[in-house]
Write a protein that holds these residues in place. Structure first.
Motif, mmCIF file in Angstrom:
data_model
loop_
_atom_site.group_PDB
_atom_site.id
_atom_site.type_symbol
_atom_site.label_atom_id
_atom_site.label_comp_id
_atom_site.label_asym_id
_atom_site.label_seq_id
_atom_site.Cartn_x
_atom_site.Cartn_y
_atom_site.Cartn_z
ATOM 1 N N ASN A 34 0.797 -1.050 0.051
ATOM 2 C CA ASN A 34 -0.075 -0.009 0.010
ATOM 3 C C ASN A 34 0.874 1.340 0.034
ATOM 4 O OD1 ASN A 34 -2.536 1.501 -0.031
ATOM 5 N ND2 ASN A 34 -3.204 0.543 1.747
ATOM 6 N N LEU A 35 0.222 2.390 -0.194
ATOM 7 C CA LEU A 35 1.233 3.727 -0.156
ATOM 8 C C LEU A 35 0.461 4.376 1.047
ATOM 9 C CD1 LEU A 35 0.853 4.922 -3.667
ATOM 10 C CD2 LEU A 35 2.898 4.015 -2.544
ATOM 11 N N SER A 36 1.222 5.061 1.783
ATOM 12 C CA SER A 36 0.745 5.778 3.147
ATOM 13 C C SER A 36 0.424 7.399 2.748
ATOM 14 C CB SER A 36 1.587 5.528 4.158
ATOM 15 O OG SER A 36 3.054 5.910 3.784
ATOM 16 N N PRO A 82 -5.875 11.439 -10.369
ATOM 17 C CA PRO A 82 -4.600 11.742 -11.360
ATOM 18 C C PRO A 82 -4.914 10.951 -12.591
ATOM 19 C CG PRO A 82 -3.916 11.031 -9.093
ATOM 20 C CD PRO A 82 -5.393 10.858 -9.202
ATOM 21 N N THR A 83 -4.291 11.631 -13.818
ATOM 22 C CA THR A 83 -4.183 10.736 -14.781
ATOM 23 C C THR A 83 -2.760 10.114 -15.138
ATOM 24 O OG1 THR A 83 -3.473 13.018 -16.235
ATOM 25 C CG2 THR A 83 -5.771 12.413 -16.287
ATOM 26 N N ALA A 84 -2.704 9.187 -15.974
ATOM 27 C CA ALA A 84 -1.408 8.404 -15.988
ATOM 28 C C ALA A 84 -1.661 7.703 -17.483
ATOM 29 C CB ALA A 84 -1.132 7.352 -15.000
ATOM 30 N N LEU A 85 -0.360 7.528 -17.910
ATOM 31 C CA LEU A 85 -0.130 6.668 -19.109
ATOM 32 C C LEU A 85 -0.815 5.090 -18.729
ATOM 33 C CD1 LEU A 85 2.944 7.931 -20.779
ATOM 34 C CD2 LEU A 85 0.650 8.255 -21.559
ATOM 35 N N ASN A 99 -5.292 0.059 -8.553
ATOM 36 C CA ASN A 99 -4.471 0.785 -9.566
ATOM 37 C C ASN A 99 -3.770 2.040 -8.832
ATOM 38 O OD1 ASN A 99 -5.207 -1.064 -11.217
ATOM 39 N ND2 ASN A 99 -6.287 0.017 -12.524
ATOM 40 N N LEU A 100 -2.661 2.334 -9.552
ATOM 41 C CA LEU A 100 -1.978 3.420 -8.867
ATOM 42 C C LEU A 100 -2.458 4.766 -9.064
ATOM 43 C CD1 LEU A 100 0.762 4.559 -7.704
ATOM 44 C CD2 LEU A 100 1.483 4.636 -10.183
ATOM 45 N N PRO A 101 -3.206 5.237 -10.091
ATOM 46 C CA PRO A 101 -4.007 6.583 -9.819
ATOM 47 C C PRO A 101 -4.951 6.778 -8.735
ATOM 48 C CG PRO A 101 -3.828 5.817 -12.488
ATOM 49 C CD PRO A 101 -3.136 4.495 -11.254
ATOM 50 N N ALA A 102 -5.619 5.555 -8.798
ATOM 51 C CA ALA A 102 -6.918 5.392 -7.510
ATOM 52 C C ALA A 102 -6.055 5.339 -6.174
ATOM 53 C CB ALA A 102 -7.643 4.313 -8.050
ATOM 54 N N LEU A 103 -5.091 4.833 -6.116
ATOM 55 C CA LEU A 103 -4.378 4.890 -4.924
ATOM 56 C C LEU A 103 -3.675 6.131 -4.406
ATOM 57 C CD1 LEU A 103 -3.668 2.733 -2.590
ATOM 58 C CD2 LEU A 103 -1.700 2.082 -3.729
ATOM 59 N N HIS A 135 -4.679 9.106 -5.511
ATOM 60 C CA HIS A 135 -5.980 9.893 -5.363
ATOM 61 C C HIS A 135 -6.224 9.591 -3.952
ATOM 62 C CE1 HIS A 135 -10.161 11.128 -6.494
ATOM 63 N NE2 HIS A 135 -9.610 12.233 -6.106
ATOM 64 N N ALA A 136 -6.508 8.832 -3.223
ATOM 65 C CA ALA A 136 -6.856 8.668 -2.062
ATOM 66 C C ALA A 136 -5.909 9.075 -0.920
ATOM 67 C CB ALA A 136 -7.359 7.056 -1.583
ATOM 68 N N ARG A 137 -4.651 8.937 -1.202
ATOM 69 C CA ARG A 137 -3.618 9.313 -0.336
ATOM 70 C C ARG A 137 -3.364 10.904 -0.604
ATOM 71 N NH1 ARG A 137 -5.181 5.360 1.067
ATOM 72 N NH2 ARG A 137 -4.211 3.578 1.071
ATOM 73 N N THR A 138 -3.838 11.255 -1.649
ATOM 74 C CA THR A 138 -3.579 12.890 -1.896
ATOM 75 C C THR A 138 -4.566 13.722 -0.923
ATOM 76 O OG1 THR A 138 -2.887 12.614 -4.181
ATOM 77 C CG2 THR A 138 -3.557 14.886 -3.565
#
Length: 213
Positions: free
Chosen positions: A48-50, A70-73, A101-105, A107-110
């Motif tokens: 996970n990301l914190s 966020p957008t991402a390639l 998925n990284l953008p969703a993850l 987004h939540a952490r932001t």
């Protein structure tokens, strides 16, 4: 004639029975093989990301902010963890994956980072029914473990734009970047370094945006 007919009938019944037993055996063997294949597959370790905490962000205004995902390639829009083994090369860690998925993850952490910086009542996501004064739009440029001559380095780079909701104009824009050396390219070490790098980026971005709304 009747004896010959009875013999043929008996032989036919035996043949059908043998065929049925053969089909049933094949089905059982296939089921067993599939079962063993399922038992042999091991799920990847998930990381996970914190969200950064223990920091403050200024800003004296009363504006409300909506943070867009966020957008991402496509290469980053996945739960796989990206590796850059060389210039222009892309791969993924074989022994780790993100929890989403990284953008969703991210987004939540932001959003959590803004909340942790005492912006709880002034930050929301699209669909929350908030009449926002500002919109934060971000793009993930890099989020990867980069293999260098000095060793693996976690590199995170995110571009951000602060948009006035009423005017639709870009009020400010900036690129945030952080690089953190990783102890190794193994999943646990790589994800720990990437987590540290994204925390640094989020702290920079939250402080920058908070000063403007």
């Amino acid at each position: 004639m009747s004896d010959r007919f009875a013999l043929r009938t008996e032989l036919l019944v035996r043949s059908v029975s043998a065929l049925a037993r053969g089909v049933a055996g094949a089905v059982l063997l296939l089921a067993a093989a599939l079962s063993l294949a399922g038992c042999g597959s091991t799920p990847l370790p998930t990381y996970n990301l914190s969200a950064p905490s223990g920091f403050t962000a200024g800003g004296s205004g009363n504006g409300q902010l909506v943070v867009v995902a966020p957008t991402a390639l496509a290469v980053l829009n996945t739960d796989k963890i990206m590796v850059e083994p060389g210039a222009g090369q892309v791969a993924y860690l074989a022994d780790a994956q993100w929890s989403d998925n990284l953008p969703a993850l991210l987004h939540a952490r932001t959003i959590q980072a803004f909340e942790n910086a005492s912006k709880l009542r002034r930050v929301a996501r699209p669909g929350d029914g908030v009449n926002a004064d500002y919109t934060l739009v971000t793009d993930i440029r890099t989020f990867a473990l980069r293999i260098t001559d000095q060793g693996p380095v976690a590199v995170v780079e995110v571009s951000a734009k602060l948009i006035g909701t009423q005017s639709g104009r870009i009020l400010a824009a900036q690129v945030f970047r952080a690089a953190v050396p990783a102890a190794s390219s193994a999943g646990a070490n790589a994800t720990a370094a990437l987590d540290q790098a994204q925390e640094q980026v989020l702290v920079q971005m939250v402080r920058w945006a908070s000063a403007k709304f």
